[in-house]
Design a protein around this motif. Sequence first.
Motif, PDB file in Angstrom:
ATOM      1  N   HIS A 167       9.689  16.286  34.417  1.00 60.67           N
ATOM      2  CA  HIS A 167       9.714  14.940  34.680  1.00 60.67           C
ATOM      3  C   HIS A 167      10.861  14.522  34.873  1.00 60.67           C
ATOM      4  O   HIS A 167      11.468  13.624  35.338  1.00 60.67           O
ATOM      5  CB  HIS A 167       9.597  14.101  33.265  1.00 60.67           C
ATOM      6  CG  HIS A 167       8.441  14.007  32.426  1.00 60.67           C
ATOM      7  ND1 HIS A 167       7.114  14.725  32.378  1.00 60.67           N
ATOM      8  CD2 HIS A 167       7.206  12.752  33.214  1.00 60.67           C
ATOM      9  CE1 HIS A 167       6.275  15.097  31.557  1.00 60.67           C
ATOM     10  NE2 HIS A 167       6.231  13.367  32.101  1.00 60.67           N
ATOM     11  N   TYR A 168      11.847  15.341  36.100  1.00 61.49           N
ATOM     12  CA  TYR A 168      12.586  15.480  36.469  1.00 61.49           C
ATOM     13  C   TYR A 168      12.617  14.708  37.988  1.00 61.49           C
ATOM     14  O   TYR A 168      11.656  14.842  38.665  1.00 61.49           O
ATOM     15  CB  TYR A 168      13.386  16.313  37.445  1.00 61.49           C
ATOM     16  CG  TYR A 168      14.393  17.164  36.128  1.00 61.49           C
ATOM     17  CD1 TYR A 168      15.681  16.886  35.791  1.00 61.49           C
ATOM     18  CD2 TYR A 168      13.931  18.054  35.515  1.00 61.49           C
ATOM     19  CE1 TYR A 168      16.314  16.977  34.649  1.00 61.49           C
ATOM     20  CE2 TYR A 168      15.003  18.725  34.141  1.00 61.49           C
ATOM     21  CZ  TYR A 168      16.223  18.098  34.039  1.00 61.49           C
ATOM     22  OH  TYR A 168      16.891  18.416  33.243  1.00 61.49           O
ATOM     23  N   GLN A 169      13.789  13.714  38.488  1.00 62.43           N
ATOM     24  CA  GLN A 169      12.838  13.556  39.663  1.00 62.43           C
ATOM     25  C   GLN A 169      14.167  13.613  40.419  1.00 62.43           C
ATOM     26  O   GLN A 169      15.081  13.528  40.061  1.00 62.43           O
ATOM     27  CB  GLN A 169      13.193  11.568  39.500  1.00 62.43           C
ATOM     28  CG  GLN A 169      11.989  10.865  38.683  1.00 62.43           C
ATOM     29  CD  GLN A 169      12.005   9.389  38.573  1.00 62.43           C
ATOM     30  OE1 GLN A 169      13.381   9.116  38.188  1.00 62.43           O
ATOM     31  NE2 GLN A 169      11.205   9.020  38.245  1.00 62.43           N
ATOM     32  N   LEU A 170      13.408  13.325  41.740  1.00 60.55           N
ATOM     33  CA  LEU A 170      14.819  13.277  43.000  1.00 60.55           C
ATOM     34  C   LEU A 170      15.795  11.903  43.425  1.00 60.55           C
ATOM     35  O   LEU A 170      15.103  11.203  43.272  1.00 60.55           O
ATOM     36  CB  LEU A 170      14.306  14.080  44.169  1.00 60.55           C
ATOM     37  CG  LEU A 170      14.776  14.608  45.565  1.00 60.55           C
ATOM     38  CD1 LEU A 170      15.857  15.421  45.076  1.00 60.55           C
ATOM     39  CD2 LEU A 170      14.098  14.361  46.654  1.00 60.55           C
ATOM     40  N   VAL A 171      16.766  12.079  43.388  1.00 59.97           N
ATOM     41  CA  VAL A 171      17.812  11.600  42.999  1.00 59.97           C
ATOM     42  C   VAL A 171      18.868  11.289  44.029  1.00 59.97           C
ATOM     43  O   VAL A 171      19.268  12.972  44.703  1.00 59.97           O
ATOM     44  CB  VAL A 171      18.412  10.678  42.129  1.00 59.97           C
ATOM     45  CG1 VAL A 171      17.536  10.327  40.796  1.00 59.97           C
ATOM     46  CG2 VAL A 171      19.321  11.623  41.092  1.00 59.97           C
ATOM     47  N   ALA A 172      19.967  10.668  44.829  1.00 59.49           N
ATOM     48  CA  ALA A 172      20.707  10.793  45.591  1.00 59.49           C
ATOM     49  C   ALA A 172      22.061  11.025  45.223  1.00 59.49           C
ATOM     50  O   ALA A 172      22.549  10.429  44.079  1.00 59.49           O
ATOM     51  CB  ALA A 172      20.703   9.709  46.910  1.00 59.49           C
TER      52      ALA A 172
END
Length: 693
Positions: A606-611
């Motif tokens: 459930h990790y997301q790609l973030v800036a």
Amino acid sequence: MAPGSPKSGVGRIIAGRYRLLDQVGSGGMGHVWLAHDQRLDCDVALKEIRFRNLPDGGEEHESRVARARAEARHAAVLRGHPHVVTVHDVLEHEGLPWIVMEYVAGAEDLRDWLARRGPLAPAECARMGLAVLDALTAGHERGIMHRDVKPANILLAPDRTGMPGARILLTDYGISVQPDSPETRWTRTSILVGTAGYLAPERTTGGPATAAADLFSLGCTLYFGVEGFGPFDRGTDLAAITAVVLEEAPPPRRAGALWPVVEALLIKDPARRISAEDAAAALARIITPEPHPPTQVDTGSQPPWARLVTSDGAPGPGMAPPDERFGGPAQNQSTGSPARNQSSSGPAQDQGLATPAAYTPTAQAPGPYTPTAQAPGAYAPRPGQELGRSAPSAPQPGPGFGPPWYGAPPGPVTGPSGRRRRKRPRVLQALAAVLLALGLTAGGVWYAMAHKVVLPYGDTVGLAEPLRKGDCVVGDPSPGSVAGVPRLTLDPSCGNAVPDGQVMALYKAPSFEVADRQGADRCEELTKGTAEKLAWNVRSMAVVPTRQAFHATGGNVACLLVGKHGPMYGPLGKLRPYGMTFKDATQIQRGDCLGHEDGDALVYTHYQLVACDKNHVGLVIQITHLKTVASGEDADAQANDQCAADAPPEDFGRSSAVFWSHGLRSTGLWAKGYYLVVCSLEHRDKSPLPGNE
């Protein structure tokens, strides 16, 4: 490869900007390269000008470099002209000048075009001459003389629709600085003035470069276009120059209606030579002949067809020869002179240049009138060639179509006298039905062939539309398990079908040959940066369009990254949007900043790609793997232990008392026995990492 070999230059970077991709030509001045402008991300043509046996730094060397720079500025004046190859820049690299020019994809010079297809038809050669004349006139109006018009400097290229030879371009416009070549050029006080066999006679005696001299060279080039050799080609350069000055051009065999124009361009005296304006008008009349005058009926002994006039002005039998045109003598058709015998070239000389078909009426034999099918044009296209001509429409049923009984009502048929006509035998009716059925069958086959769907990458790949950047694909079999390109299908969702790969870039090749030869290498180069950062082992795959579909796809080779041992699960590299949830660790790459859904605990999938300029949970610092997994032990704990060993926080300037190296494993690949682990640097207390730390 031996040092100094022309191909040894592939890969060199010129002036810190242009990467040499392939040698596409070679001549007296040096080599012409296909190069990639790394600053503007586009392909250009780079001309490497060589000075053989000329020491660097000498006065002559510096003079030639300066002259190349000046000539490039002259050529740049004509930038944007539709029939001139654009010059962008001139630069100096390692003591030699390089000319940066427009790269014309799929172009062939006139020599190579004729070598592959044979001489041009007169109307096609006239179209080419009109385009070149337009370019020359644009330069002459600005005081710029080309000085080296010849077949090698005329390019024939496809247009946007892929029509071969539709674009006609004049190149080397004034960039004539080096005489050292097997194809000897003649100079005066070190100034290049032309090429043996195409040089105007007044230039051989030291006369100035003039517009008339360029027109003489154009006449030689047009002669070459229809005959396949120059009018003054001889065994040696000295013999060619002597022929230019003292001999007349031999009468051509294939020039037809073009000969009077060529003859007027080849007049020795420049004062009597045809002007550019008159030459353009004459060439235009050949391309689009004027309407024919009505047939003149002689009330004397001559038959009505004796005074028919052909499209090139040739008299029919018994008609007086026309007056001299353009300073050339009148020719007698009855002698078979090529000047009027346009049909001598025949269909065998027709080429792939897009041009209207010329209309040539045929004289009818004496006797009762007998309707005949119209003969094809003298320069009809060869089978399989692509010409810019529309096919004639098929005749439609109507009055006068088909046999006399076609569409007749049942019952007796009577003639004008009221007498009953004899019925046609049934065998003729049956024959007509058979012929009609055959015609319909042939028409159906033609329709099916004409509307056959051409798949852009062929039947094996099977895709119906060209691939675009960002498209996700699924392979059958898996692309990682085969050497070539398997059958592909699109995954529009780029994740739901667990894609095997994604199109990361498009390489726009200048021709099918270059795409086929260099597509794999260029794709590997374009995808290398992303491939090195990804967590999973991937490989580059080039999907090259077929020759038939090359222009329809825009000449684009689709560059994919596919998993070597399994799927990719979703978007890759820079094509991943911020906020996307990773379905598997194979999508993660070094340097990624990771977040997680609000309210969720730190769950691997459930990790997301973030800036990275925003607060984030973790930073990917290492990609590793386990060789084996101990059975009965917690898999996640083993992943954490591997990251603690391979990527301890101290190696990245952080204290292990505050940070830890969290192991994120690829659940999909672990099930297949590939123990991939992504190491994420995180706070032990699960507090966020500040942006841009």
